[in-house]
Design an enzyme around this catalytic site. Structure first.
Site, PDB file in Angstrom:
ATOM      1  CE1 TYR A 129      -3.143  -2.928   0.918  1.00 36.13           C
ATOM      2  CE2 TYR A 129      -2.990  -2.338   3.239  1.00 36.13           C
ATOM      3  CZ  TYR A 129      -3.479  -3.156   2.235  1.00 36.13           C
ATOM      4  OH  TYR A 129      -4.318  -4.185   2.566  1.00 36.13           O
ATOM      5  CG  ASP A 229      -6.761   0.741   9.868  1.00 37.96           C
ATOM      6  OD1 ASP A 229      -5.564   0.448   9.816  1.00 37.96           O
ATOM      7  OD2 ASP A 229      -7.403   1.117   8.867  1.00 37.96           O
TER       8      ASP A 229
END
Length: 304
Positions: A129, A229
């Site tokens: 990413y 997350d």
């Protein structure tokens, strides 16, 4: 603020991404932390329309100068002693990441007991990413400052520069982090379980080694964005003031799995066919009770 102890302060400076629509980064971390009794001050590394798994995303990426300026405002208003924790997630720019290191040092000057939870978001399932230029900054500058780190299996491989294809390799990798001064290392998911089972691992320096087997939910190709997350924010909350790391691990997984279960239940055909990115957004708000009162169904195995 003079005389306040760390146990009295529950405030997180959370530096990660922001999306207008959906739940990743600060959008997925803030609500659970608030439900679990923390004030959260989100500082956004990007502001995107939605996460990058959609067919398109738009919006500005913040740079290190903007980060420094915002932090200066906090500093000049003498707010730094108010923080008990720093949480970092997706950061896409090496200079921005380096600036986080400077910020952490200033936070620790203001509160030497500050706990830094680092989620080194770099990629998943073999897909990157972030630019490769971030790796040395994480490896040499950021990781040695962390108290708790929550990488996935792929991120462990990127950081340690070694393949992690067996349980023995997991514990070797954990040692790599411990040698750099990190007390608690949690691999939030790995493909080292039985077929259809994800295996999560935790190691504490001079403490327990734990694993939890997590049955995969939904169709085999179904992936959710923002689960890492969410894991990091839940782990931060449950670990605060707790001496029972196995219980922290179990509660974190319990709430995460409950959110995923609720999300899968909302999908057309239970997620067994094609699913749009918007349909895969985590059902976070709907899982309020499961976040506040995790029901532990999956127990940690002690391996040492």
């Amino acid at each position: 603020m003079a005389g306040a102890t760390n146990a009295d302060i529950k405030r997180v400076l959370s530096i990660q991404s922001h999306v207008v629509h959906g739940y990743v980064g600060n959008k997925v971390a803030t609500y659970p932390l608030q439900l679990l009794g923390f004030d959260v001050d989100p500082l956004n590394s990007v502001q995107f329309s939605n996460h990058t798994g959609y067919k398109t995303f738009k919006g500005p990426v913040s740079n290190e100068k903007e980060l420094a300026t915002i932090f200066e405002g906090l500093e000049e208003n003498e707010l730094l002693p108010l923080y008990s924790h720093l949480l970092t997630g997706y950061i896409g720019n090496p200079l921005f990441l380096r600036q986080v290191g400077h910020i952490l040092k200033k936070l620790r000057q203001a509160n030497p007991g500050l706990v830094y939870v680092c989620d080194p978001v770099m990629g998943d399932n073999g897909q990157l990413y972030v630019p490769k230029e971030l790796f040395p900054v994480y490896r040499d500058e950021i990781i040695p400052l962390a108290d708790i780190i929550t990488p996935n299996q792929f991120e462990v491989e990127l950081l340690t520069e070694k393949e992690v294809r067996s349980e023995a390799a997991v514990w070797e990798a954990m040692e790599w982090f411990h040698q750099r001064g990190i007390k608690t290392v949690v691999i939030s998911s790995s493909d080292l379980g039985q077929p259809g089972v994800l295996r999560a691992f935790l190691s504490q320096q001079n403490g327990p080694r734990l694993a939890i087997d997590i049955p995969k939910q939904g169709g085999k190709d179904l992936v959710f964005t923002g689960t890492g997350d969410l894991f990091a924010s839940l782990f931060l909350a449950h670990s605060h003031g707790s001496k029972d790391i196995a219980n922290v691990f179990e509660k974190t997984i319990a709430s995460l799995q409950a959110v995923i279960k609720r999300t899968v239940a909302s999908l057309p055909n239970g997620g067994n066919g094609p699913v749009k990115a918007a349909e895969r957004e985590l059902k976070l708000v709907q899982s309020k009770t499961e976040i506040e009162q995790p029901q532990v169904l999956l127990k940690a195995q002690r391996l040492n």
